[in-house]
Design an enzyme around this catalytic site. Structure first.
Site, PDB file in Angstrom:
ATOM      1  CB  THR A   1       4.086   1.936  13.026  1.00  0.00           C
ATOM      2  OG1 THR A   1       2.972   2.296  13.624  1.00  0.00           O
ATOM      3  CG2 THR A   1       4.853   1.060  13.888  1.00  0.00           C
ATOM      4  CG  ASP A   2       0.856   5.991  15.302  1.00  0.00           C
ATOM      5  OD1 ASP A   2       0.819   4.776  14.868  1.00  0.00           O
ATOM      6  OD2 ASP A   2       0.152   6.987  15.345  1.00  0.00           O
ATOM      7  CD  GLU A   3      -0.439   0.319  15.566  1.00  0.00           C
ATOM      8  OE1 GLU A   3       0.001  -1.079  16.048  1.00  0.00           O
ATOM      9  OE2 GLU A   3      -1.218   0.006  14.661  1.00  0.00           O
TER      10      GLU A   3
ATOM     11  CE1 TYR B   1     -12.490  -6.218  14.581  1.00  0.00           C
ATOM     12  CE2 TYR B   1     -10.403  -5.158  14.780  1.00  0.00           C
ATOM     13  CZ  TYR B   1     -11.231  -6.149  14.240  1.00  0.00           C
ATOM     14  OH  TYR B   1     -10.462  -6.811  13.170  1.00  0.00           O
TER      15      TYR B   1
ATOM     16  N   PRO C   1     -17.835  -4.151  10.676  1.00  0.00           N
ATOM     17  CG  PRO C   1     -16.500  -5.962  10.414  1.00  0.00           C
ATOM     18  CD  PRO C   1     -17.174  -5.016   9.485  1.00  0.00           C
TER      19      PRO C   1
ATOM     20  CE1 TYR D   1       3.429  -3.470  11.601  1.00  0.00           C
ATOM     21  CE2 TYR D   1       2.142  -2.170  13.260  1.00  0.00           C
ATOM     22  CZ  TYR D   1       2.850  -2.300  12.117  1.00  0.00           C
ATOM     23  OH  TYR D   1       3.183  -1.139  11.334  1.00  0.00           O
TER      24      TYR D   1
ATOM     25  CG  ASP E   1       6.999  -6.372  -2.311  1.00  0.00           C
ATOM     26  OD1 ASP E   1       6.609  -5.307  -1.614  1.00  0.00           O
ATOM     27  OD2 ASP E   1       6.426  -7.661  -2.085  1.00  0.00           O
TER      28      ASP E   1
ATOM     29  NE  ARG F   1      -6.739  -4.813  16.147  1.00  0.00           N
ATOM     30  CZ  ARG F   1      -6.339  -3.759  15.340  1.00  0.00           C
ATOM     31  NH1 ARG F   1      -5.704  -2.920  15.571  1.00  0.00           N
ATOM     32  NH2 ARG F   1      -6.687  -4.295  13.973  1.00  0.00           N
TER      33      ARG F   1
ATOM     34  CB  THR G   1       3.396 -11.295   1.605  1.00  0.00           C
ATOM     35  OG1 THR G   1       2.952  -9.713   1.541  1.00  0.00           O
ATOM     36  CG2 THR G   1       5.010 -11.335   1.847  1.00  0.00           C
TER      37      THR G   1
ATOM     38  CG  PHE H   1      -1.540   1.345   1.604  1.00  0.00           C
ATOM     39  CD1 PHE H   1      -2.249   2.049   0.869  1.00  0.00           C
ATOM     40  CD2 PHE H   1      -1.641   1.619   3.020  1.00  0.00           C
ATOM     41  CE1 PHE H   1      -2.727   3.007   0.821  1.00  0.00           C
ATOM     42  CE2 PHE H   1      -2.235   2.815   3.263  1.00  0.00           C
ATOM     43  CZ  PHE H   1      -2.789   3.525   2.341  1.00  0.00           C
TER      44      PHE H   1
ATOM     45  CE1 TYR I   1      10.229 -13.928 -11.113  1.00  0.00           C
ATOM     46  CE2 TYR I   1       9.846 -11.748 -10.519  1.00  0.00           C
ATOM     47  CZ  TYR I   1      10.740 -13.061 -10.626  1.00  0.00           C
ATOM     48  OH  TYR I   1      11.982 -13.106  -9.828  1.00  0.00           O
TER      49      TYR I   1
ATOM     50  CE  LYS J   1       7.268  -1.065  11.260  1.00  0.00           C
ATOM     51  NZ  LYS J   1       7.818  -1.344   9.666  1.00  0.00           N
TER      52      LYS J   1
HETATM   53  P1  NAD Z   1       1.449  -3.640   3.282  1.00  0.00           P
HETATM   54  O1  NAD Z   1       1.127  -4.634   4.207  1.00  0.00           O
HETATM   55  O2  NAD Z   1       0.542  -2.951   2.338  1.00  0.00           O
HETATM   56  O3  NAD Z   1       2.660  -3.799   2.476  1.00  0.00           O
HETATM   57  C1  NAD Z   1       3.794  -4.395   2.794  1.00  0.00           C
HETATM   58  C2  NAD Z   1       4.744  -4.847   1.681  1.00  0.00           C
HETATM   59  O4  NAD Z   1       5.875  -5.709   2.191  1.00  0.00           O
HETATM   60  C3  NAD Z   1       4.077  -5.925   0.612  1.00  0.00           C
HETATM   61  O5  NAD Z   1       4.230  -5.474  -0.628  1.00  0.00           O
HETATM   62  C4  NAD Z   1       4.675  -7.198   0.955  1.00  0.00           C
HETATM   63  O6  NAD Z   1       4.646  -8.123  -0.054  1.00  0.00           O
HETATM   64  C5  NAD Z   1       6.437  -6.607   1.445  1.00  0.00           C
HETATM   65  N1  NAD Z   1       6.784  -7.805   2.312  1.00  0.00           N
HETATM   66  C6  NAD Z   1       6.243  -8.124   3.407  1.00  0.00           C
HETATM   67  N2  NAD Z   1       7.156  -9.152   3.989  1.00  0.00           N
HETATM   68  C7  NAD Z   1       8.384  -9.240   3.130  1.00  0.00           C
HETATM   69  C8  NAD Z   1       9.686  -9.946   3.175  1.00  0.00           C
HETATM   70  N3  NAD Z   1       9.864 -10.772   4.047  1.00  0.00           N
HETATM   71  N4  NAD Z   1      10.230  -9.697   2.276  1.00  0.00           N
HETATM   72  C9  NAD Z   1      10.104  -8.606   1.027  1.00  0.00           C
HETATM   73  N5  NAD Z   1       8.782  -8.030   1.183  1.00  0.00           N
HETATM   74  C10 NAD Z   1       8.076  -8.382   2.164  1.00  0.00           C
HETATM   75  O7  NAD Z   1       1.854  -2.604   4.342  1.00  0.00           O
HETATM   76  P2  NAD Z   1       1.771  -0.749   4.337  1.00  0.00           P
HETATM   77  O8  NAD Z   1       0.747  -0.707   5.136  1.00  0.00           O
HETATM   78  O9  NAD Z   1       1.979  -0.396   3.279  1.00  0.00           O
HETATM   79  O10 NAD Z   1       3.039  -0.681   5.301  1.00  0.00           O
HETATM   80  C11 NAD Z   1       4.192  -0.494   4.955  1.00  0.00           C
HETATM   81  C12 NAD Z   1       5.247   0.183   5.983  1.00  0.00           C
HETATM   82  O11 NAD Z   1       4.678   1.283   6.567  1.00  0.00           O
HETATM   83  C13 NAD Z   1       5.558  -1.097   7.033  1.00  0.00           C
HETATM   84  O12 NAD Z   1       6.685  -1.064   7.654  1.00  0.00           O
HETATM   85  C14 NAD Z   1       4.399  -0.602   8.224  1.00  0.00           C
HETATM   86  O13 NAD Z   1       5.002  -0.957   9.475  1.00  0.00           O
HETATM   87  C15 NAD Z   1       4.743   0.875   7.941  1.00  0.00           C
HETATM   88  N6  NAD Z   1       3.587   1.757   8.416  1.00  0.00           N
HETATM   89  C16 NAD Z   1       2.232   1.593   7.951  1.00  0.00           C
HETATM   90  C17 NAD Z   1       1.255   2.440   8.242  1.00  0.00           C
HETATM   91  C18 NAD Z   1      -0.385   1.971   7.826  1.00  0.00           C
HETATM   92  O14 NAD Z   1      -1.110   2.926   8.338  1.00  0.00           O
HETATM   93  N7  NAD Z   1      -0.578   1.311   6.982  1.00  0.00           N
HETATM   94  C19 NAD Z   1       1.556   3.592   9.172  1.00  0.00           C
HETATM   95  C20 NAD Z   1       2.921   3.597   9.739  1.00  0.00           C
HETATM   96  C21 NAD Z   1       3.811   2.693   9.323  1.00  0.00           C
HETATM   97  O1  DAU Z   2      -0.875   3.645  13.501  1.00  0.00           O
HETATM   98  C1  DAU Z   2      -0.229   3.052  12.501  1.00  0.00           C
HETATM   99  C2  DAU Z   2      -0.628   1.691  12.140  1.00  0.00           C
HETATM  100  O2  DAU Z   2      -1.995   1.788  11.443  1.00  0.00           O
HETATM  101  C3  DAU Z   2       0.292   0.895  11.216  1.00  0.00           C
HETATM  102  O3  DAU Z   2       1.467   0.605  11.859  1.00  0.00           O
HETATM  103  C4  DAU Z   2      -0.218  -0.406  11.078  1.00  0.00           C
HETATM  104  O4  DAU Z   2       0.445  -1.171   9.796  1.00  0.00           O
HETATM  105  C5  DAU Z   2      -1.740  -0.108  10.458  1.00  0.00           C
HETATM  106  O5  DAU Z   2      -2.469  -1.505  10.159  1.00  0.00           O
HETATM  107  C6  DAU Z   2      -2.676   0.622  11.181  1.00  0.00           C
HETATM  108  O6  DAU Z   2      -3.012  -0.241  12.450  1.00  0.00           O
HETATM  109  P1  DAU Z   2      -4.365  -0.333  12.933  1.00  0.00           P
HETATM  110  O7  DAU Z   2      -4.690  -1.614  13.843  1.00  0.00           O
HETATM  111  O8  DAU Z   2      -4.653   1.051  13.855  1.00  0.00           O
HETATM  112  O9  DAU Z   2      -5.227  -0.441  12.027  1.00  0.00           O
HETATM  113  P2  DAU Z   2      -6.556  -1.162  11.631  1.00  0.00           P
HETATM  114  O10 DAU Z   2      -7.083  -0.598  10.051  1.00  0.00           O
HETATM  115  O11 DAU Z   2      -6.228  -2.647  11.529  1.00  0.00           O
HETATM  116  O12 DAU Z   2      -7.504  -0.587  12.518  1.00  0.00           O
HETATM  117  C7  DAU Z   2      -8.066   0.943  12.688  1.00  0.00           C
HETATM  118  C8  DAU Z   2      -8.899   0.678  13.696  1.00  0.00           C
HETATM  119  O13 DAU Z   2     -10.139   0.119  13.436  1.00  0.00           O
HETATM  120  C9  DAU Z   2      -8.517  -0.095  15.092  1.00  0.00           C
HETATM  121  O14 DAU Z   2      -8.803   0.762  16.572  1.00  0.00           O
HETATM  122  C10 DAU Z   2      -9.099  -1.160  14.919  1.00  0.00           C
HETATM  123  C11 DAU Z   2     -10.551  -0.981  14.257  1.00  0.00           C
HETATM  124  N1  DAU Z   2     -11.044  -1.800  13.383  1.00  0.00           N
HETATM  125  C12 DAU Z   2     -10.454  -2.605  12.353  1.00  0.00           C
HETATM  126  C13 DAU Z   2     -10.794  -3.415  11.812  1.00  0.00           C
HETATM  127  C14 DAU Z   2     -10.027  -4.147  10.774  1.00  0.00           C
HETATM  128  C15 DAU Z   2     -12.570  -2.308  13.914  1.00  0.00           C
HETATM  129  O15 DAU Z   2     -13.015  -1.865  14.557  1.00  0.00           O
HETATM  130  N2  DAU Z   2     -12.877  -3.251  13.004  1.00  0.00           N
HETATM  131  C16 DAU Z   2     -12.419  -3.779  11.847  1.00  0.00           C
HETATM  132  O16 DAU Z   2     -12.772  -4.885  11.289  1.00  0.00           O
END
Ligand code: NAD
Ligand code: DAU
Length: 350
Positions: free
Chosen positions: A131-133, A213, A211, A156, A34, A287, A37, A12, A347, A160
């Protein structure tokens, strides 16, 4: 001429970062590394896959031998590391996968650059996207700053946090030139529909339950993904060596209010009467270890690098909903798993 490896570029956020760098810096060579996965999807990058400064390689960051081979051959000047297992709910079921990719994979990459840069750090940089987590959870008030103590709760966020510690350890021990960014929740096009916002959009389109949570009073700070990509570009080029920057949207929403907003916007788009989609809201089991609230203080990146979010939430959410409605093939491919065929076909050409 710079050579950059971007890991996780088919995911993403990674796909938006790859697109930004490929378009913004035609003089760079960008290697998207990449493992593809379930979360990696090359369809995300169809519009730039033929650009002369873009290359893709399928590789797993946990495969030490392969990573050293690739890095020795490509000789990157910079790495922007996004590859990770990213979904909190999956980390609760399969924590070891998260340790492998997020911790061991990161250390393998750090070792690879340490080896090939061989103490010649001029013009080199390893940018770790985190991440902020890692900071844990806030109560009703306060913000995460760059000084907030790490206190992760989910497998997770623990993985991180661990990877961040390794990045700092490599900076302190081997003088590796690193920078870390810790960002809040992203949303936007190409977001895998296991995550909250795209799951809501997908389910509303398909009249499935929404859904929520627990009691829905959990709070997240949402940032449009392209603003995250812009922040990464700025920090990669201008951030201070060995420093870390928080990135956030100044945009907190309780989950339950967010669901109602998405329902309202989608009722309008779909020509449904107001309140129709909200009937799909279903409260489900919480959760485990659910963090109550995340909120980022992003004043450092604002003061030092002039970054602030450019897209307000209603506009970003509207763009996101429009993207999903215009790209239902993408959504169908992802939910049916058939996007993997695209990779098989593609590919052979690479
Ligand atoms: P995502 O799950 O959409 O994408 C992850 C990508 O990494 C995928 O393309 C997957 O194929 C690849 N990948 C996973 N394991 C791998 C491995 N072992 N070797 C090579 N490639 C691999 O994730 P995202 O939401 O785009 O997040 C990207 C990064 O940003 C992550 O490090 C995540 O912790 C961080 N992040 C995400 C968010 C968020 O809100 N999504 C916020 C803050 C930080
Ligand atoms: O804060 C940054 C993080 O944000 C990233 O590091 C993670 O990769 C990313 O997945 C995201 O984590 P969250 O757990 O916050 O995101 P998620 O979309 O899974 O959930 C957002 C909120 O919504 C959380 O409070 C859980 C809730 N939720 C989520 C799902 C999937 C629901 O209530 N119902 C659901 O079905």
């Amino acid at each position: 001429m710079k050579k950059l490896v971007i890991t996780g570029g088919a995911g993403f956020i990674g796909s938006h970062v790859v697109r930004r760098f490929v378009n913004q810096y035609p003089e760079y060579t960008i290697l998207n590394l990449d493992a593809l996965t379930y979360a990696g999807n090359l369809e995300n990058l169809k519009d730039i896959e033929d650009k002369p400064n873009y290359q893709f390689i399928k590789a797993d960051i946990t495969d030490e031998k392969q990573i050293i081979e690739i890095f020795s051959e490509f000789q990157p000047d910079g790495v922007i590391h996004l590859a990770a297992e990213s979904h909190v709910d999956r980390s609760i079921t399969t924590p070891l996968e998260f340790v492998k990719s997020n911790v061991i994979g990161t250390v393998i990459l750090l070792d690879a650059v340490k080896k090939i840069w061989n103490k010649n750090y001029e013009g080199k940089r390893f940018h770790h996207v985190s991440t902020d987590e890692v900071y844990g959870a806030l109560n009703e008030t306060g913000f995460f700053t760059e000084e907030t103590k790490y206190n992760p709760h989910s497998p997770y966020s623990a993985s991180k946090a661990s990877s961040d510690h390794f990045v700092r350890a490599y900076a302190d021990t081997y003088n590796l030139p690193v920078v870390i960014t810790n960002c809040s929740n992203n949303y936007g096009p190409n977001h895998f529909p296991e995550k909250f916002i795209p799951l809501l959009i997908h389910n509303i389109l398909n009249n499935k339950t929404l859904p929520v949570y627990g009691d829905g009073n959990y709070t997240r700070d949402w940032l449009y993904v392209i603003d995250h990509a812009i922040a990464i570009d700025l920090v990669f080029h201008k951030g201070k060596n060995k420093d870390n920057y928080n990135i956030g949207g100044f945009n907190e929403w309780k989950n339950i209010d967010l669901v109602h907003l998405v329902c309202k916007l989608m009722d309008k788009k779909l020509g449904r009467s107001e309140g129709e989609s909200a009937k799909l809201i279903t409260f489900v089991k919480d959760r485990p270890g659910h963090d109550l609230r995340y909120a980022i203080d992003a004043s450092k990146i604002n003061k030092e690098l002039g970054w602030k979010p450019s897209v307000n939430f209603e506009e970003g959410l509207t763009r996101t909903i429009d993207w999903y409605m215009d790209n239902q093939d993408w959504l169908n491919h992802v939910t049916s798993g058939s996007y993997r065929k695209y990779y098989d076909e593609q590919y052979d050409l690479i």
